[in-house]
Design a protein around this motif. Sequence first.
Motif, PDB file in Angstrom:
ATOM      1  N   TYR A  67     -42.600 -37.847 -13.558  1.00  0.00           N
ATOM      2  CA  TYR A  67     -41.680 -37.285 -12.550  1.00  0.00           C
ATOM      3  C   TYR A  67     -40.360 -38.052 -12.559  1.00  0.00           C
ATOM      4  N   ASP A  68     -40.229 -38.953 -13.521  1.00  0.00           N
ATOM      5  CA  ASP A  68     -38.972 -39.652 -13.771  1.00  0.00           C
ATOM      6  C   ASP A  68     -38.502 -39.158 -15.140  1.00  0.00           C
ATOM      7  N   VAL A  69     -37.773 -38.053 -15.130  1.00  0.00           N
ATOM      8  CA  VAL A  69     -37.448 -37.369 -16.387  1.00  0.00           C
ATOM      9  C   VAL A  69     -36.236 -38.027 -17.061  1.00  0.00           C
ATOM     10  N   ARG A  70     -36.419 -38.365 -18.353  1.00  0.00           N
ATOM     11  CA  ARG A  70     -35.314 -38.952 -19.117  1.00  0.00           C
ATOM     12  C   ARG A  70     -34.567 -37.877 -19.890  1.00  0.00           C
ATOM     13  N   ASN A  71     -35.292 -36.838 -20.294  1.00  0.00           N
ATOM     14  CA  ASN A  71     -34.641 -35.732 -20.988  1.00  0.00           C
ATOM     15  C   ASN A  71     -35.377 -34.444 -20.623  1.00  0.00           C
ATOM     16  N   TYR A  72     -34.679 -33.570 -19.865  1.00  0.00           N
ATOM     17  CA  TYR A  72     -35.331 -32.354 -19.367  1.00  0.00           C
ATOM     18  C   TYR A  72     -35.708 -31.382 -20.474  1.00  0.00           C
ATOM     19  N   LYS A  73     -35.076 -31.547 -21.628  1.00  0.00           N
ATOM     20  CA  LYS A  73     -35.261 -30.520 -22.661  1.00  0.00           C
ATOM     21  C   LYS A  73     -36.096 -31.003 -23.838  1.00  0.00           C
ATOM     22  N   LYS A  74     -36.780 -32.118 -23.652  1.00  0.00           N
ATOM     23  CA  LYS A  74     -37.556 -32.645 -24.766  1.00  0.00           C
ATOM     24  C   LYS A  74     -38.960 -33.025 -24.314  1.00  0.00           C
ATOM     25  N   VAL A  75     -39.935 -32.512 -25.032  1.00  0.00           N
ATOM     26  CA  VAL A  75     -41.326 -32.873 -24.738  1.00  0.00           C
ATOM     27  C   VAL A  75     -41.537 -34.353 -25.074  1.00  0.00           C
ATOM     28  N   LEU A 103     -40.650 -28.470 -12.680  1.00  0.00           N
ATOM     29  CA  LEU A 103     -39.212 -28.768 -12.657  1.00  0.00           C
ATOM     30  C   LEU A 103     -38.968 -29.858 -11.618  1.00  0.00           C
ATOM     31  N   VAL A 104     -38.245 -30.885 -12.021  1.00  0.00           N
ATOM     32  CA  VAL A 104     -37.954 -31.989 -11.095  1.00  0.00           C
ATOM     33  C   VAL A 104     -36.440 -31.991 -10.840  1.00  0.00           C
ATOM     34  N   PRO A 105     -35.986 -31.229  -9.846  1.00  0.00           N
ATOM     35  CA  PRO A 105     -34.550 -31.032  -9.686  1.00  0.00           C
ATOM     36  C   PRO A 105     -33.867 -32.057  -8.790  1.00  0.00           C
ATOM     37  N   GLY A 106     -34.641 -32.840  -8.031  1.00  0.00           N
ATOM     38  CA  GLY A 106     -34.031 -33.709  -7.021  1.00  0.00           C
ATOM     39  C   GLY A 106     -33.565 -35.047  -7.565  1.00  0.00           C
ATOM     40  N   HIS A 107     -34.128 -35.454  -8.697  1.00  0.00           N
ATOM     41  CA  HIS A 107     -33.794 -36.772  -9.250  1.00  0.00           C
ATOM     42  C   HIS A 107     -34.111 -36.790 -10.733  1.00  0.00           C
ATOM     43  N   THR A 108     -33.567 -37.790 -11.415  1.00  0.00           N
ATOM     44  CA  THR A 108     -33.944 -38.002 -12.817  1.00  0.00           C
ATOM     45  C   THR A 108     -34.496 -39.420 -12.904  1.00  0.00           C
ATOM     46  N   SER A 109     -34.828 -39.816 -14.107  1.00  0.00           N
ATOM     47  CA  SER A 109     -35.124 -41.224 -14.362  1.00  0.00           C
ATOM     48  C   SER A 109     -33.807 -41.985 -14.366  1.00  0.00           C
ATOM     49  N   GLU A 110     -33.870 -43.267 -14.057  1.00  0.00           N
ATOM     50  CA  GLU A 110     -32.662 -44.101 -14.171  1.00  0.00           C
ATOM     51  C   GLU A 110     -32.256 -44.241 -15.645  1.00  0.00           C
ATOM     52  N   GLU A 111     -33.117 -43.801 -16.557  1.00  0.00           N
ATOM     53  CA  GLU A 111     -32.769 -43.878 -17.989  1.00  0.00           C
ATOM     54  C   GLU A 111     -32.198 -42.568 -18.528  1.00  0.00           C
ATOM     55  N   HIS A 112     -32.030 -41.578 -17.671  1.00  0.00           N
ATOM     56  CA  HIS A 112     -31.447 -40.306 -18.126  1.00  0.00           C
ATOM     57  C   HIS A 112     -29.983 -40.535 -18.541  1.00  0.00           C
ATOM     58  N   GLU A 113     -29.541 -39.831 -19.589  1.00  0.00           N
ATOM     59  CA  GLU A 113     -28.150 -39.954 -20.066  1.00  0.00           C
ATOM     60  C   GLU A 113     -27.139 -39.712 -18.947  1.00  0.00           C
ATOM     61  N   TRP A 114     -27.424 -38.707 -18.123  1.00  0.00           N
ATOM     62  CA  TRP A 114     -26.497 -38.404 -17.019  1.00  0.00           C
ATOM     63  C   TRP A 114     -26.310 -39.639 -16.137  1.00  0.00           C
ATOM     64  N   PHE A 115     -27.424 -40.320 -15.852  1.00  0.00           N
ATOM     65  CA  PHE A 115     -27.321 -41.468 -14.942  1.00  0.00           C
ATOM     66  C   PHE A 115     -26.596 -42.623 -15.618  1.00  0.00           C
ATOM     67  N   LYS A 116     -26.859 -42.811 -16.913  1.00  0.00           N
ATOM     68  CA  LYS A 116     -26.168 -43.897 -17.620  1.00  0.00           C
ATOM     69  C   LYS A 116     -24.666 -43.674 -17.556  1.00  0.00           C
ATOM     70  N   LYS A 117     -24.258 -42.427 -17.811  1.00  0.00           N
ATOM     71  CA  LYS A 117     -22.821 -42.129 -17.769  1.00  0.00           C
ATOM     72  C   LYS A 117     -22.293 -42.255 -16.343  1.00  0.00           C
ATOM     73  N   SER A 118     -23.076 -41.804 -15.402  1.00  0.00           N
ATOM     74  CA  SER A 118     -22.660 -41.849 -14.002  1.00  0.00           C
ATOM     75  C   SER A 118     -22.486 -43.295 -13.520  1.00  0.00           C
ATOM     76  N   SER A 119     -23.225 -44.225 -14.145  1.00  0.00           N
ATOM     77  CA  SER A 119     -23.174 -45.635 -13.739  1.00  0.00           C
ATOM     78  C   SER A 119     -21.948 -46.362 -14.256  1.00  0.00           C
TER      79      SER A 119
END
Length: 564
Positions: A67-75, A103-119
């Motif tokens: 439930y800590d998704v790092r990449n929504y589009k990759k198994v 679908l986990v729409p409320g949060h991602t993993s802290e390792e998701h690319e979006w979060f890295k860029k957002s940081s």
Amino acid sequence: MSLHDHPEWLKDAVFYEIYPQSFYDSNGDGIGDIAGIIEKLDYVKSIGCNAIWLNPCYDSPFKDAGYDVRNYKKVAKRYGTNEDLKRLFLEAHKRDMHILLDLVPGHTSEEHEWFKKSSSAEENEFTKRYIWTDSAFSGYSMPFIGGETDRDATYILNFFKCQPALNYGFANRDRSWQSSPESEEAAATRLSMVDVMRFWLGMGADGFRVDMADSLVKNDDNNGEGSLGKDNTIHAWQEMLGIVKDEYPQAAFVSEWGRPRQALAAGFDMDFYLNWRWDGYPNGYARLTRDVDNALDNNPEHDHSYFNALGGGSICQFLDDYCPQYESTCNEGYFSFITCNHDTPRMAPRLSDRERRVAFGMILTMPGVPFVYYGDEIGMKYRDIPTKEGGYARTGTRTPMQWDDSKNLGFSTAPKSKLYLPVEESSNASERRCLVKSGEIPTVSAQEECEDSLLSWVRALIFLRHNRASLHANASWRVLHAPVNGRSFAYERCSVDSLEGSDFRAEKTIVVMNPSLSNESIPLDSLEGLNSKESNPALLQIGEISFNSSSLILGTQSFAIFKL
Ligand code: NOJ
Ligand code: CA
């Protein structure tokens, strides 16, 4: 297609929830995988389950079991590849089955690319994708983290520390850093989730179970008079589901929300009746099978669940919570019963085999679309085992599926030390066989061989449900008998489908039960024409049930389904 139309196939759907780590390991690495699920599709279908909800199977650091998704589009590698998942969709469709992803729409993993860029301290496309305050020293009335990134701000969490909240805006704003739900950044977050849904639906998925669906817009209460509450979150879903349902009208969506008035208004087809206990008070669902302080406490006297023969009370406590919710939403969509889920303690061994049979009788004959949690059909147990991947007390519900009496109960050929979670077994093969034979360690193969097994009972219930329109998700439901000072319960289901121009006659089914250890009688006056064994033989039955001239007598721990 209107947002509030529902896929036709849901009327006769019975779901099976699969926790992929623990279902079937096809390559002997100790962890369940997608190829393993494909191998077991025929088994799932053989129980009568024609749809599957698959817990998250995406790339993840697994600090919250995926439930800590790092990449929504990759198994996730451990489960296989996107191609394997595509094959699962295909194989399921060949068998007339449907697959919902998580679908986990409320949060991602802290390792998701979006979060890295957002940081990053430098502004970019993802700067506002998450919820950031305006300084590394700013606090707020929600859990937040500071001091971890270059960005001079703290960020808000949605669940564990590893799960930063995505930014869908704040309904009521009291700080300058809070976005409006109408802002560009909130709109971009919504579209990014639509994009994820399109990706998998395009590949063959049949819809989604949506994690923490009510959590999107923050401070989304006090929406004013006449409001359902959560108005902005509802609005966000109406927009997202509106787009997706237009493109995929047969896709189905079930929310982890637990408030069907809100969830169905948001455009979900179904909402879960979740196991809740707020401030020590159980909700209606919890009253049925989990009205106990400690789920590992097997002393029946401490357990007030309705289906507990010794400790339970009247069904009215359940009805007080359920009826208003059912009545206000039964024309809008489905409020779904579950046998359990990956967050909830299993009923076994706290409730006995007989108690669970009666409970499944009710759960599988109620309106809405039912969900069977893997292993519940054979009575797998809730176990007291150490935490794994953020499971904590939930871990005991997530253990490997018990297939047969071979190594690791047929779950995996890996050495014990490599198993995702320990299987329930003795190390000695002959002793293990004994325990399986006596039913102490329940397995699919042992129960397949026994006509009177729990598995056979669950199968019979589900097949009867498929065969009777009056037991389908949309058939109406009405209480016939529910004494405050008694333990029995009876209800009627009535089919509502009618083909235009046909001389359709509604079909009726009556369900009766008595989970207690003494006889209970129900006046025939209240049973809508049910009057004798000869004219109304039971379609399915547990225990002793008889008629006298004025009553139906329900023996101890009895249950029956009558055709009218
Ligand atoms: C609900 C999920 O069912 C649970 O397993 C998870 O830990 C939280 N949401 C956070 O995503
Ligand atoms: Ca594997």
